[in-house]
Design a protein around this motif. Structure first.
Motif, short mmCIF file in Angstrom:
data_model
loop_
_atom_site.label_atom_id
_atom_site.label_comp_id
_atom_site.label_asym_id
_atom_site.label_seq_id
_atom_site.Cartn_x
_atom_site.Cartn_y
_atom_site.Cartn_z
N TYR A 178 -23.57 0.31 -81.32
CA TYR A 178 -22.83 1.30 -80.54
C TYR A 178 -21.43 0.74 -80.27
O TYR A 178 -21.29 -0.41 -79.85
CB TYR A 178 -23.49 1.56 -79.18
CG TYR A 178 -24.89 2.10 -79.24
CD1 TYR A 178 -25.27 3.08 -80.16
CD2 TYR A 178 -25.86 1.64 -78.34
CE1 TYR A 178 -26.56 3.57 -80.19
CE2 TYR A 178 -27.16 2.12 -78.37
CZ TYR A 178 -27.50 3.08 -79.29
OH TYR A 178 -28.78 3.57 -79.33
N GLN A 179 -20.44 1.54 -80.51
CA GLN A 179 -19.08 1.19 -80.08
C GLN A 179 -18.86 1.85 -78.73
O GLN A 179 -19.11 3.03 -78.55
CB GLN A 179 -18.06 1.71 -81.09
CG GLN A 179 -16.61 1.47 -80.70
CD GLN A 179 -15.66 2.04 -81.73
OE1 GLN A 179 -15.79 1.78 -82.92
NE2 GLN A 179 -14.72 2.85 -81.26
N ILE A 180 -18.41 1.06 -77.74
CA ILE A 180 -18.31 1.58 -76.38
C ILE A 180 -16.90 1.38 -75.81
O ILE A 180 -16.19 0.45 -76.19
CB ILE A 180 -19.34 0.91 -75.45
CG1 ILE A 180 -19.12 -0.60 -75.37
CG2 ILE A 180 -20.76 1.23 -75.92
CD1 ILE A 180 -20.02 -1.31 -74.37
N SER A 181 -16.53 2.28 -74.91
CA SER A 181 -15.21 2.18 -74.27
C SER A 181 -15.28 1.43 -72.95
O SER A 181 -14.23 1.12 -72.37
CB SER A 181 -14.64 3.58 -74.04
OG SER A 181 -15.45 4.31 -73.13
N ALA A 182 -16.48 1.15 -72.43
CA ALA A 182 -16.60 0.41 -71.17
C ALA A 182 -16.08 -1.00 -71.37
O ALA A 182 -16.52 -1.71 -72.28
CB ALA A 182 -18.05 0.37 -70.70
N PRO A 183 -15.12 -1.46 -70.56
CA PRO A 183 -14.58 -2.82 -70.72
C PRO A 183 -15.66 -3.87 -70.50
O PRO A 183 -16.41 -3.82 -69.54
CB PRO A 183 -13.51 -2.89 -69.63
CG PRO A 183 -13.19 -1.48 -69.29
CD PRO A 183 -14.47 -0.72 -69.47
N ILE A 184 -15.74 -4.82 -71.42
CA ILE A 184 -16.63 -5.97 -71.24
C ILE A 184 -15.80 -7.23 -71.44
O ILE A 184 -14.83 -7.24 -72.18
CB ILE A 184 -17.83 -5.94 -72.20
CG1 ILE A 184 -17.39 -5.78 -73.66
CG2 ILE A 184 -18.78 -4.82 -71.82
CD1 ILE A 184 -18.54 -5.78 -74.64
N SER A 185 -16.19 -8.29 -70.75
CA SER A 185 -15.36 -9.47 -70.59
C SER A 185 -16.21 -10.73 -70.63
O SER A 185 -17.42 -10.66 -70.82
CB SER A 185 -14.59 -9.38 -69.26
OG SER A 185 -13.84 -8.19 -69.20
N PRO A 186 -15.59 -11.91 -70.45
CA PRO A 186 -16.36 -13.15 -70.47
C PRO A 186 -17.57 -13.11 -69.55
O PRO A 186 -17.45 -12.76 -68.39
CB PRO A 186 -15.35 -14.19 -69.99
CG PRO A 186 -14.03 -13.63 -70.41
CD PRO A 186 -14.16 -12.16 -70.20
N GLY A 187 -18.74 -13.47 -70.08
CA GLY A 187 -19.95 -13.48 -69.28
C GLY A 187 -20.79 -12.23 -69.41
O GLY A 187 -21.93 -12.19 -68.97
N ASN A 188 -20.23 -11.16 -70.02
CA ASN A 188 -20.99 -9.92 -70.20
C ASN A 188 -22.07 -10.05 -71.28
O ASN A 188 -23.00 -9.25 -71.33
CB ASN A 188 -20.08 -8.76 -70.58
CG ASN A 188 -19.55 -7.99 -69.39
OD1 ASN A 188 -18.35 -7.95 -69.16
ND2 ASN A 188 -20.43 -7.36 -68.63
N SER A 189 -21.92 -11.01 -72.19
CA SER A 189 -22.84 -11.14 -73.31
C SER A 189 -24.29 -11.18 -72.84
O SER A 189 -24.66 -11.98 -71.98
CB SER A 189 -22.54 -12.41 -74.10
OG SER A 189 -21.46 -12.23 -74.97
N GLY A 190 -25.12 -10.32 -73.43
CA GLY A 190 -26.53 -10.27 -73.10
C GLY A 190 -26.88 -9.30 -72.01
O GLY A 190 -28.06 -9.04 -71.75
N GLY A 191 -25.89 -8.74 -71.35
CA GLY A 191 -26.14 -7.76 -70.29
C GLY A 191 -26.57 -6.42 -70.86
O GLY A 191 -26.32 -6.11 -72.03
N PRO A 192 -27.19 -5.57 -70.04
CA PRO A 192 -27.69 -4.29 -70.54
C PRO A 192 -26.62 -3.20 -70.58
O PRO A 192 -25.72 -3.17 -69.75
CB PRO A 192 -28.77 -3.93 -69.52
CG PRO A 192 -28.26 -4.51 -68.24
CD PRO A 192 -27.57 -5.80 -68.63
N LEU A 193 -26.76 -2.32 -71.54
CA LEU A 193 -25.98 -1.08 -71.60
C LEU A 193 -26.93 0.03 -71.16
O LEU A 193 -28.00 0.21 -71.76
CB LEU A 193 -25.48 -0.83 -73.02
CG LEU A 193 -24.55 0.38 -73.18
CD1 LEU A 193 -23.18 0.08 -72.59
CD2 LEU A 193 -24.42 0.78 -74.65
N LEU A 194 -26.55 0.77 -70.11
CA LEU A 194 -27.42 1.79 -69.55
C LEU A 194 -26.89 3.19 -69.83
O LEU A 194 -25.68 3.42 -69.87
CB LEU A 194 -27.54 1.62 -68.03
CG LEU A 194 -27.96 0.27 -67.47
CD1 LEU A 194 -28.08 0.37 -65.96
CD2 LEU A 194 -29.25 -0.20 -68.09
N ASP A 195 -27.82 4.12 -70.00
CA ASP A 195 -27.48 5.54 -70.01
C ASP A 195 -27.14 5.92 -68.57
O ASP A 195 -27.94 5.71 -67.66
CB ASP A 195 -28.66 6.36 -70.51
CG ASP A 195 -28.35 7.84 -70.60
OD1 ASP A 195 -28.10 8.46 -69.54
OD2 ASP A 195 -28.37 8.39 -71.71
#
Length: 383
Positions: A190-207
């Motif tokens: 999935y390509q997403i527009s929500a900004p993700i940054s250092p430390g986000n790796s492994g976090g969930p993407l929610l509906d």
């Protein structure tokens, strides 16, 4: 902005002694002149928009944050993960826990728990960490079928710069993306527009509407507000096998050298300044759940969420004009100069404030402990 709430507006500063793991760049399957990297090495992105978060979304965020954890390694690197079953198993990225067998897991309420890596893929950037202390907890709901569509609204949760309980909003802006970030191959992203940054790796993407996990946040375009998430339905059979039969030996990643996974060397003051700005972004977007979670427990005991939220009823926006962070022996004292747009007796007025407050560690997390502020005179008021 009510004077009594100036301090609350600034209740966001968090500084972390732990480093954040850095990862590599690589050319991608998108245009060849654009590079992609795992999100851990990127500077923190600012979320755009100025729309208040709906009540049902606030409820989803509040409940989901309890089941999202921060993962720390002995070298100081930091990533995210989330509870997906009642056995205490946490899904994260393989690049977060590569070349280690045990990690430290920090829950949203600041508890430290040991975790063991029980599954790790050499090809797909996915891993599972078993945390006995989380066994028996009800996990996040997981969507087992890939039904995501373009422009679906989503929430990205994690610990950018080690700041737990961070949420960014956006949409699915692309489907079926393919990337290669050595040694991993990513497909059907999935390509997403929500900004993700250092430390986000492994976090969930929610509906955003259902609160179900639909993906694992894993990578972003270099210097662009475009992220990529692995569909959870694609890897669920693999992680379930690991949960049923943990791996006896884990694959190694000799190519992921210490040079690649080096901690970020930003100072406490630099990280503090980013966090203050992030707090104001949350307030300006109406994300009061995230802002409130940054207060110390003692502050929250004296101030309910409802009162915290109502304190901003007359605040339209807050602009950070300047931040000055002063590291001291056991805390950091930050002075913030603000310009607030407020409604006063039905009229919109601009007011300036100066706020000073100390920040220190509480239950393994750094929180705002107290603060003091004053309204500054303006030229118009003096005239």
């Amino acid at each position: 902005m009510k004077r009594s709430w100036i301090i609350s507006i600034l209740s966001s500063l968090i500084i972390l002694g732990a480093g954040i793991a850095g990862v590599f760049y690589i050319m991608t399957a998108v245009p060849e002149d654009i590079s992609v990297s795992a999100v851990l090495n990127q500077p923190a992105a600012e979320e755009t928009g100025n729309q208040e978060v709906p009540k049902e979304t606030q409820d989803i965020i509040f409940e989901s944050q309890k089941l999202v954890v921060q993962i720390e390694l002995d070298d100081g690197s930091v990533g995210s993960g989330f509870l997906y079953n009642d056995q205490g198993d946490v899904i994260t990225n393989a690049h977060v826990v590569a070349n280690t067998e045990s990690v430290n897991v920090i829950t949203s309420d600041g508890k430290n728990m040991p975790g063991d890596v029980i599954g790790l893929s050499r090809d797909t950037d996915v891993a599972v960490v078993r945390v006995p202390g989380l066994k028996g907890k009800e996990p996040l709901p997981v969507r087992k079928e890939d039904t995501a569509e373009l422009l679906d609204e989503i929430l990205a949760l994690g610990s950018p710069l080690g700041l737990q309980n961070t949420v960014t909003r956006g949409e699915i802006s692309g489907l079926d993306r393919t990337l290669d970030i050595e040694p991993f191959h990513y497909e059907n992203l999935y390509q997403i527009s929500a900004p993700i940054s250092p430390g986000n790796s492994g976090g969930p993407l929610l509906d955003r509407e259902t609160g179900e996990v639909i993906g694992i946040n894993s990578a972003k375009l270099d210097e662009e507000t475009i992220g990529f998430s692995i569909p959870i339905s694609d890897v669920l059979p693999m992680v379930e096998r690991w949960s049923e039969s943990p791996m006896r030996s884990l694959p190694e990643f000799p190519e992921l050298t210490e040079e690649v996974y080096s901690p970020v060397t930003g100072t406490d003051a630099e990280q503090a300044s980013y966090m203050v700005q992030y707090f104001y972004d949350s307030i300006n977007q109406g994300d009061f759940v995230t802002a409130y979670s940054l207060l110390s427990s003692s502050w929250q005991e004296d101030l309910s969420f409802e009162n915290f939220r109502s304190g901003y009823n007359n605040t339209l926006s807050v602009q950070v004009d300047n931040l000055v962070a002063d590291p001291q022996e056991d805390q950091v004292e930050v002075t913030a100069f603000l310009t607030a747009e407020e409604t006063v007796d039905g009229e919109v007025k601009m007011k300036k404030y100066k706020v000073v407050y100390p920040v220190k560690k509480e239950n393994q997390s750094v929180k705002i402990m107290s603060g003091s502020g004053e309204e500054l005179s303006t030229d118009k008021e003096e005239e």
